[in-house]
Motif scaffolding. Structure first.
Motif, mmCIF file in Angstrom:
data_model
loop_
_atom_site.group_PDB
_atom_site.id
_atom_site.type_symbol
_atom_site.label_atom_id
_atom_site.label_comp_id
_atom_site.label_asym_id
_atom_site.label_seq_id
_atom_site.Cartn_x
_atom_site.Cartn_y
_atom_site.Cartn_z
ATOM 1 N N PRO A 1 -19.361 5.160 -21.698
ATOM 2 C CA PRO A 1 -18.985 5.627 -20.389
ATOM 3 C C PRO A 1 -19.138 7.143 -20.179
ATOM 4 N N ILE A 2 -19.540 7.979 -21.164
ATOM 5 C CA ILE A 2 -19.711 9.399 -20.926
ATOM 6 C C ILE A 2 -20.723 9.530 -19.628
ATOM 7 N N GLY A 3 -21.620 8.819 -19.541
ATOM 8 C CA GLY A 3 -22.594 8.920 -18.513
ATOM 9 C C GLY A 3 -21.823 8.697 -17.089
ATOM 10 N N LEU A 4 -20.837 7.760 -17.057
ATOM 11 C CA LEU A 4 -20.381 7.488 -15.995
ATOM 12 C C LEU A 4 -19.378 8.895 -15.681
ATOM 13 N N VAL A 5 -18.714 9.374 -16.621
ATOM 14 C CA VAL A 5 -17.905 10.385 -16.500
ATOM 15 C C VAL A 5 -18.559 11.791 -15.989
ATOM 16 N N VAL A 6 -19.844 11.918 -16.596
ATOM 17 C CA VAL A 6 -20.635 13.291 -16.070
ATOM 18 C C VAL A 6 -20.989 12.866 -14.534
ATOM 19 N N LYS A 7 -21.489 11.939 -14.303
ATOM 20 C CA LYS A 7 -21.955 11.728 -13.058
ATOM 21 C C LYS A 7 -20.924 11.751 -11.697
ATOM 22 N N GLY A 8 -19.503 11.390 -12.435
ATOM 23 C CA GLY A 8 -18.441 11.406 -11.661
ATOM 24 C C GLY A 8 -17.967 12.773 -11.303
ATOM 25 N N ARG A 9 -18.155 13.883 -12.169
ATOM 26 C CA ARG A 9 -17.827 15.323 -12.300
ATOM 27 C C ARG A 9 -18.877 15.826 -11.299
ATOM 28 N N LEU A 10 -20.045 15.513 -11.300
ATOM 29 C CA LEU A 10 -20.854 16.110 -10.492
ATOM 30 C C LEU A 10 -20.792 15.686 -9.092
ATOM 31 N N LEU A 11 -20.637 14.231 -8.920
ATOM 32 C CA LEU A 11 -20.203 13.858 -7.352
ATOM 33 C C LEU A 11 -19.073 14.366 -6.831
ATOM 34 N N SER A 12 -18.112 14.760 -7.532
ATOM 35 C CA SER A 12 -16.841 15.088 -7.024
ATOM 36 C C SER A 12 -16.939 16.553 -5.915
ATOM 37 N N ARG A 13 -18.156 17.213 -6.293
ATOM 38 C CA ARG A 13 -18.369 18.421 -5.834
ATOM 39 C C ARG A 13 -18.810 18.349 -4.425
ATOM 40 N N PHE A 14 -19.628 17.101 -3.996
ATOM 41 C CA PHE A 14 -20.141 16.806 -2.943
ATOM 42 C C PHE A 14 -19.927 15.825 -2.075
ATOM 43 N N VAL A 15 -18.578 15.051 -2.329
ATOM 44 C CA VAL A 15 -18.273 14.070 -1.327
ATOM 45 C C VAL A 15 -16.930 14.315 -0.913
ATOM 46 N N ARG A 16 -16.334 13.731 0.158
ATOM 47 C CA ARG A 16 -15.125 13.903 0.812
ATOM 48 C C ARG A 16 -14.078 13.268 0.001
ATOM 49 N N GLN A 17 -14.330 12.011 -0.402
ATOM 50 C CA GLN A 17 -13.459 11.166 -1.301
ATOM 51 C C GLN A 17 -13.201 11.974 -2.602
ATOM 52 N N ARG A 18 -11.922 12.081 -3.238
ATOM 53 C CA ARG A 18 -11.923 12.690 -4.407
ATOM 54 C C ARG A 18 -12.223 11.591 -5.499
ATOM 55 N N VAL A 19 -13.094 12.240 -6.310
ATOM 56 C CA VAL A 19 -13.356 11.672 -7.692
ATOM 57 C C VAL A 19 -13.015 12.425 -8.857
ATOM 58 N N VAL A 20 -11.824 11.723 -9.870
ATOM 59 C CA VAL A 20 -11.243 12.479 -10.685
ATOM 60 C C VAL A 20 -11.473 11.966 -12.016
ATOM 61 N N VAL A 21 -12.139 12.645 -12.872
ATOM 62 C CA VAL A 21 -12.380 12.159 -14.173
ATOM 63 C C VAL A 21 -11.036 12.406 -15.235
#
Length: 324
Positions: A249-269
């Motif tokens: 699941p580390i891959g999904l976590v890393v993608k989530g952290r990166l994505l959170s900077r660029f989308v309006r929705q909040r993505v929290v790891v």
């Protein structure tokens, strides 16, 4: 004392019940005579050293911490010279390494009086899973009354706490689980239950203010599709199937952290760190009847390998507890 020990990574067969030295509390440590300990997914991940990338933390050649387990409940046997909050005989619960043993020595700030209305077995089921659910909903999602909250993995250890807490926070709760767990999850307070073998919440027209993902088997795009434009996605772990045995699941976590900077929705790891304050909050919630731990089955300490095998193979509903 007796403890569950392993020196190398592998299947449950690497675990053995062994005589080891009893710990001696120093400073602000509390020595607890363990009555019960809970099994978590973390235990089988650490047992196998899986995903491989996690061995950077677990230990490259073998586990650094030889005794398994973290969640425990029991009675205080002795205290270090600087401890002021506890005394021998107190019934306590908490989260600390090496809990699959007859005794565990714990820093004072990682232990709390157990809920008075629960048994020691029930209390042992709370720490890691209850804390993850609490921090995911209260801190990461900032759940508010009236919000629509979806919990993916609602019948698991964290999920059964999350359903109850989300309902207590006043949310409209949609729970996702398998067919055999529908009635269990509904009994915990879910307003709607989706059987994932028949319905796909990521393709449904319904949108949620919060999606709390406890499985890790869906892509970020799929999970975000279930959110409102300003909704919050909380990612918490998941199985190795979400990224393979190298990264899990580390891959999904890393993608989530990166994505959170660029989308309006909040993505929290979510990083759920243990604390006495959260244990105290969980104690108060349990004593108020806000939630009740759900225990699938119990095993004696000598059957730890079988208990972990049961959890690893995804047959467990809610929590599996060891009695010591």
């Amino acid at each position: 004392m007796k403890a569950i020990v392993h020196d190398r990574y592998g299947p449950p067969a690497v675990l053995r019940l062994q005589q080891v030295d009893k710990p001696v509390p120093t400073g602000r440590e509390v020595l607890v005579r363990v009555h019960a300990a809970a099994v978590n997914a973390r235990d089988w991940h650490t047992m196998r050293g899986d995903p491989y990338l996690a061995r950077l933390a677990f230990g490259l050649r073998g586990p650094t911490t030889k005794i398994r387990g973290t969640d425990f409940a029991g009675r205080v046997a002795a205290v270090g010279p600087d401890v002021t909050r506890f005394r021998p005989g107190d019934e306590v619960y908490g989260e600390a390494p090496a809990a699959f043993a007859e005794y565990v020595s714990v820093p004072e700030d990682l232990v709390e009086l157990k809920p008075a209305n629960l048994s020691l077995e029930q209390a042992a089921a709370i720490p890691l899973a209850g804390n993850t659910a609490l921090m995911g909903l209260r801190d990461a999602a900032r759940t508010q009354p009236g919000q629509r909250v979806l919990i993916n993995g609602a019948s698991g250890g964290v999920g059964t706490f999350a359903v109850q807490l989300a309902a207590a926070f006043g949310a409209e709760v949609t729970a996702v689980c398998s067919t055999r767990n529908v009635e269990l999850v509904r009994s915990l307070g879910a307003d709607h239950v989706l059987d994932y073998t028949r319905e796909d919440f990521t393709r449904d027209a319904r949108r949620y203010d919060v999606v709390f993902d406890l499985v890790g088997n869906r892509s970020l795009a799929e999970l975000r599709r279930a959110l409102t434009p300003t909704g919050t996605l909380v990612l918490s772990g998941g199985g190795v199937s979400s990224g393979g045995s190298l990264v899990g699941p580390i891959g999904l976590v890393v993608k989530g952290r990166l994505l959170s900077r660029f989308v309006r929705q909040r993505v929290v790891v979510l990083t759920a760190s243990p604390s006495r304050e959260n244990l105290a909050t969980l104690r108060q919630l349990a004593e108020a009847g806000t939630f009740t731990p759900v225990i699938d089955r119990t095993h004696p300490l000598s059957e730890t390998a079988e208990a972990i095998r049961y959890v690893e193979q995804d047959h467990a509903r809610a929590k599996v507890v060891l009695t010591v």
